[in-house]
Design a protein around this motif. Structure first.
Motif, PDB file in Angstrom:
ATOM      1  N   VAL A  21       0.684  53.820  15.613  1.00  0.00           N
ATOM      2  CA  VAL A  21       1.503  55.059  15.552  1.00  0.00           C
ATOM      3  C   VAL A  21       0.672  55.937  16.520  1.00  0.00           C
ATOM      4  CG1 VAL A  21       2.284  57.051  13.877  1.00  0.00           C
ATOM      5  CG2 VAL A  21       2.689  54.400  13.711  1.00  0.00           C
ATOM      6  N   GLY A  22      -0.034  56.165  16.335  1.00  0.00           N
ATOM      7  CA  GLY A  22      -1.456  56.737  16.969  1.00  0.00           C
ATOM      8  C   GLY A  22      -1.451  56.996  18.278  1.00  0.00           C
ATOM      9  N   ASP A  23      -1.033  55.701  18.967  1.00  0.00           N
ATOM     10  CA  ASP A  23      -1.120  56.049  20.421  1.00  0.00           C
ATOM     11  C   ASP A  23       0.536  56.844  20.781  1.00  0.00           C
ATOM     12  OD1 ASP A  23      -3.411  54.837  20.131  1.00  0.00           O
ATOM     13  OD2 ASP A  23      -3.184  52.798  20.763  1.00  0.00           O
ATOM     14  N   VAL A  24       1.516  56.092  20.354  1.00  0.00           N
ATOM     15  CA  VAL A  24       2.913  56.341  20.409  1.00  0.00           C
ATOM     16  C   VAL A  24       2.871  58.123  20.239  1.00  0.00           C
ATOM     17  CG1 VAL A  24       5.234  56.909  19.730  1.00  0.00           C
ATOM     18  CG2 VAL A  24       3.948  55.167  19.692  1.00  0.00           C
ATOM     19  N   ALA A  25       2.420  58.630  19.473  1.00  0.00           N
ATOM     20  CA  ALA A  25       1.856  60.142  19.106  1.00  0.00           C
ATOM     21  C   ALA A  25       1.252  61.052  20.303  1.00  0.00           C
ATOM     22  CB  ALA A  25       1.987  60.329  17.296  1.00  0.00           C
ATOM     23  N   TRP A  26       0.219  60.419  20.648  1.00  0.00           N
ATOM     24  CA  TRP A  26      -0.499  61.145  21.530  1.00  0.00           C
ATOM     25  C   TRP A  26       0.033  60.667  23.029  1.00  0.00           C
ATOM     26  CZ3 TRP A  26      -4.204  63.903  21.598  1.00  0.00           C
ATOM     27  CH2 TRP A  26      -4.792  64.550  23.101  1.00  0.00           C
ATOM     28  N   CYS A  27       0.576  59.673  23.463  1.00  0.00           N
ATOM     29  CA  CYS A  27       1.205  59.641  25.003  1.00  0.00           C
ATOM     30  C   CYS A  27       2.133  60.531  24.545  1.00  0.00           C
ATOM     31  CB  CYS A  27       1.527  57.857  24.497  1.00  0.00           C
ATOM     32  SG  CYS A  27       2.583  58.053  26.040  1.00  0.00           S
ATOM     33  N   ALA A  28       3.187  60.576  23.498  1.00  0.00           N
ATOM     34  CA  ALA A  28       4.399  61.753  23.543  1.00  0.00           C
ATOM     35  C   ALA A  28       3.417  62.995  23.804  1.00  0.00           C
ATOM     36  CB  ALA A  28       5.554  61.475  22.404  1.00  0.00           C
ATOM     37  N   THR A  29       2.833  63.484  22.908  1.00  0.00           N
ATOM     38  CA  THR A  29       2.743  64.646  23.386  1.00  0.00           C
ATOM     39  C   THR A  29       1.616  64.940  24.757  1.00  0.00           C
ATOM     40  OG1 THR A  29       0.242  64.400  22.239  1.00  0.00           O
ATOM     41  CG2 THR A  29       2.198  65.157  20.572  1.00  0.00           C
ATOM     42  N   THR A  30       0.776  64.310  24.855  1.00  0.00           N
ATOM     43  CA  THR A  30       0.568  64.458  26.287  1.00  0.00           C
ATOM     44  C   THR A  30       1.151  64.124  27.524  1.00  0.00           C
ATOM     45  OG1 THR A  30      -0.184  62.288  26.393  1.00  0.00           O
ATOM     46  CG2 THR A  30      -2.065  64.271  25.584  1.00  0.00           C
ATOM     47  N   TYR A  31       2.519  63.536  27.033  1.00  0.00           N
ATOM     48  CA  TYR A  31       3.218  63.880  28.207  1.00  0.00           C
ATOM     49  C   TYR A  31       4.361  64.922  28.273  1.00  0.00           C
ATOM     50  CZ  TYR A  31       6.544  61.569  31.003  1.00  0.00           C
ATOM     51  OH  TYR A  31       7.830  60.362  32.108  1.00  0.00           O
ATOM     52  N   GLY A  32       4.504  64.993  27.181  1.00  0.00           N
ATOM     53  CA  GLY A  32       5.514  65.985  26.880  1.00  0.00           C
ATOM     54  C   GLY A  32       6.444  65.991  26.089  1.00  0.00           C
ATOM     55  N   VAL A  33       6.546  65.225  26.237  1.00  0.00           N
ATOM     56  CA  VAL A  33       8.286  64.725  24.672  1.00  0.00           C
ATOM     57  C   VAL A  33       8.163  65.552  23.665  1.00  0.00           C
ATOM     58  CG1 VAL A  33       8.596  62.531  23.154  1.00  0.00           C
ATOM     59  CG2 VAL A  33       7.868  62.512  24.823  1.00  0.00           C
ATOM     60  N   ASN A  34       8.745  66.199  23.202  1.00  0.00           N
ATOM     61  CA  ASN A  34       9.181  67.419  22.011  1.00  0.00           C
ATOM     62  C   ASN A  34       9.331  66.650  20.300  1.00  0.00           C
ATOM     63  OD1 ASN A  34      11.624  66.431  22.552  1.00  0.00           O
ATOM     64  ND2 ASN A  34      11.831  69.607  23.224  1.00  0.00           N
ATOM     65  N   ARG A  35       9.432  65.785  20.440  1.00  0.00           N
ATOM     66  CA  ARG A  35       9.829  65.244  19.067  1.00  0.00           C
ATOM     67  C   ARG A  35      10.075  62.944  19.442  1.00  0.00           C
ATOM     68  NH1 ARG A  35      14.590  67.485  21.118  1.00  0.00           N
ATOM     69  NH2 ARG A  35      15.682  65.454  21.844  1.00  0.00           N
ATOM     70  N   LEU A  36       9.750  62.451  18.100  1.00  0.00           N
ATOM     71  CA  LEU A  36      10.347  61.629  18.061  1.00  0.00           C
ATOM     72  C   LEU A  36      11.324  61.359  17.148  1.00  0.00           C
ATOM     73  CD1 LEU A  36       6.288  60.313  17.630  1.00  0.00           C
ATOM     74  CD2 LEU A  36       7.265  60.168  20.377  1.00  0.00           C
ATOM     75  N   TYR A  37      11.141  60.082  17.178  1.00  0.00           N
ATOM     76  CA  TYR A  37      12.439  59.499  16.894  1.00  0.00           C
ATOM     77  C   TYR A  37      12.733  58.704  15.266  1.00  0.00           C
ATOM     78  CZ  TYR A  37      15.153  61.874  20.318  1.00  0.00           C
ATOM     79  OH  TYR A  37      15.413  62.723  21.299  1.00  0.00           O
ATOM     80  N   TRP A  38      12.471  59.045  14.117  1.00  0.00           N
ATOM     81  CA  TRP A  38      12.127  58.064  13.417  1.00  0.00           C
ATOM     82  C   TRP A  38      13.664  57.042  12.580  1.00  0.00           C
ATOM     83  CZ3 TRP A  38      14.201  56.771   8.201  1.00  0.00           C
ATOM     84  CH2 TRP A  38      13.131  55.849   7.639  1.00  0.00           C
ATOM     85  N   ILE A  39      13.654  56.054  12.682  1.00  0.00           N
ATOM     86  CA  ILE A  39      15.082  55.410  11.988  1.00  0.00           C
ATOM     87  C   ILE A  39      14.074  54.058  11.396  1.00  0.00           C
ATOM     88  CG2 ILE A  39      14.932  53.993  14.114  1.00  0.00           C
ATOM     89  CD1 ILE A  39      17.546  53.239  13.693  1.00  0.00           C
ATOM     90  N   ASN A  40      14.778  53.746   9.963  1.00  0.00           N
ATOM     91  CA  ASN A  40      14.873  52.571   9.284  1.00  0.00           C
ATOM     92  C   ASN A  40      13.555  51.894   8.894  1.00  0.00           C
ATOM     93  OD1 ASN A  40      17.000  52.995   8.532  1.00  0.00           O
ATOM     94  ND2 ASN A  40      18.623  51.462  10.316  1.00  0.00           N
ATOM     95  N   GLY A  41      12.360  52.858   8.798  1.00  0.00           N
ATOM     96  CA  GLY A  41      10.821  51.894   8.707  1.00  0.00           C
ATOM     97  C   GLY A  41      10.199  52.408  10.217  1.00  0.00           C
ATOM     98  N   TYR A  42      10.878  52.587  11.134  1.00  0.00           N
ATOM     99  CA  TYR A  42      10.419  53.044  12.630  1.00  0.00           C
ATOM    100  C   TYR A  42      10.509  53.642  13.778  1.00  0.00           C
ATOM    101  CZ  TYR A  42      10.403  47.910  12.578  1.00  0.00           C
ATOM    102  OH  TYR A  42      10.501  46.166  11.861  1.00  0.00           O
ATOM    103  N   VAL A  43       9.121  54.430  14.396  1.00  0.00           N
ATOM    104  CA  VAL A  43       8.925  55.556  15.395  1.00  0.00           C
ATOM    105  C   VAL A  43       9.432  55.233  16.367  1.00  0.00           C
ATOM    106  CG1 VAL A  43       6.260  55.733  15.240  1.00  0.00           C
ATOM    107  CG2 VAL A  43       7.928  57.963  15.357  1.00  0.00           C
ATOM    108  N   LEU A  44      10.006  55.839  17.021  1.00  0.00           N
ATOM    109  CA  LEU A  44      10.644  55.607  18.667  1.00  0.00           C
ATOM    110  C   LEU A  44      10.167  56.786  19.238  1.00  0.00           C
ATOM    111  CD1 LEU A  44      14.349  54.215  18.208  1.00  0.00           C
ATOM    112  CD2 LEU A  44      12.259  52.626  17.947  1.00  0.00           C
ATOM    113  N   CYS A  45       9.731  56.279  20.468  1.00  0.00           N
ATOM    114  CA  CYS A  45       9.856  57.286  21.514  1.00  0.00           C
ATOM    115  C   CYS A  45      10.075  57.209  22.897  1.00  0.00           C
ATOM    116  CB  CYS A  45       8.209  57.430  22.453  1.00  0.00           C
ATOM    117  SG  CYS A  45       7.991  58.786  23.307  1.00  0.00           S
ATOM    118  N   LEU A  46      11.113  57.792  23.389  1.00  0.00           N
ATOM    119  CA  LEU A  46      12.097  57.747  24.834  1.00  0.00           C
ATOM    120  C   LEU A  46      11.657  58.365  25.974  1.00  0.00           C
ATOM    121  CD1 LEU A  46      13.620  56.558  21.586  1.00  0.00           C
ATOM    122  CD2 LEU A  46      15.783  56.552  23.619  1.00  0.00           C
ATOM    123  N   GLU A  47      11.671  57.859  27.402  1.00  0.00           N
ATOM    124  CA  GLU A  47      11.309  57.875  28.476  1.00  0.00           C
ATOM    125  C   GLU A  47      12.815  58.376  29.009  1.00  0.00           C
ATOM    126  OE1 GLU A  47       8.849  57.057  31.635  1.00  0.00           O
ATOM    127  OE2 GLU A  47       7.696  57.670  30.715  1.00  0.00           O
TER     128      GLU A  47
END
Length: 113
Positions: A21-47
């Motif tokens: 989760v930490g790596d997904v969130a760090w990558c997302a914020t440094t890449y400029g993604v403005n939100r992550l998606y949560w679904i049924n116990g998972y967090v997703l980052c879509l490029e």
């Protein structure tokens, strides 16, 4: 990985990685993604690139360049990446498109285990 949404619509995922989760969130914020998606116990980052929307209109196929995902059992509205650095999590559990994407991800994950 291909995800069937309806008989005439398809999502193609070019890259898929399970991460922390930490790596997904760090990558997302440094890449400029403005939100992550949560679904049924998972967090997703879509490029997704701008041209994907044009391609969908022409071909009825939506390409996603990369999805990174992590287990994240409990939904929270905000994930704190580091002190004073946060990213919103959007609960998409009731959306069919994300349900289909997660189903395909878990199927792929099971094949690779």
């Amino acid at each position: 990985m291909d995800v069937e949404i309806a008989p005439t619509r398809k999502i193609t995922v070019l890259g898929l990685d399970k991460r922390s989760v930490g790596d997904v969130a760090w990558c997302a914020t440094t890449y400029g993604v403005n939100r992550l998606y949560w679904i049924n116990g998972y967090v997703l980052c879509l490029e997704v690139y701008e041209k994907s929307f044009e391609h969908e209109l022409k071909k009825r196929e939506f390409p996603i360049s990369q999805i990174c995902y992590a287990e994240f059992p409990k939904y929270e509205k905000i994930y704190e990446v580091e002190k004073s650095l946060q990213i919103p999590l959007v609960n998409v559990s009731d959306m069919k498109i994300f349900q289909s994407i997660l189903k395909a991800i878990l199927s792929e994950d099971k094949k690779n285990s």
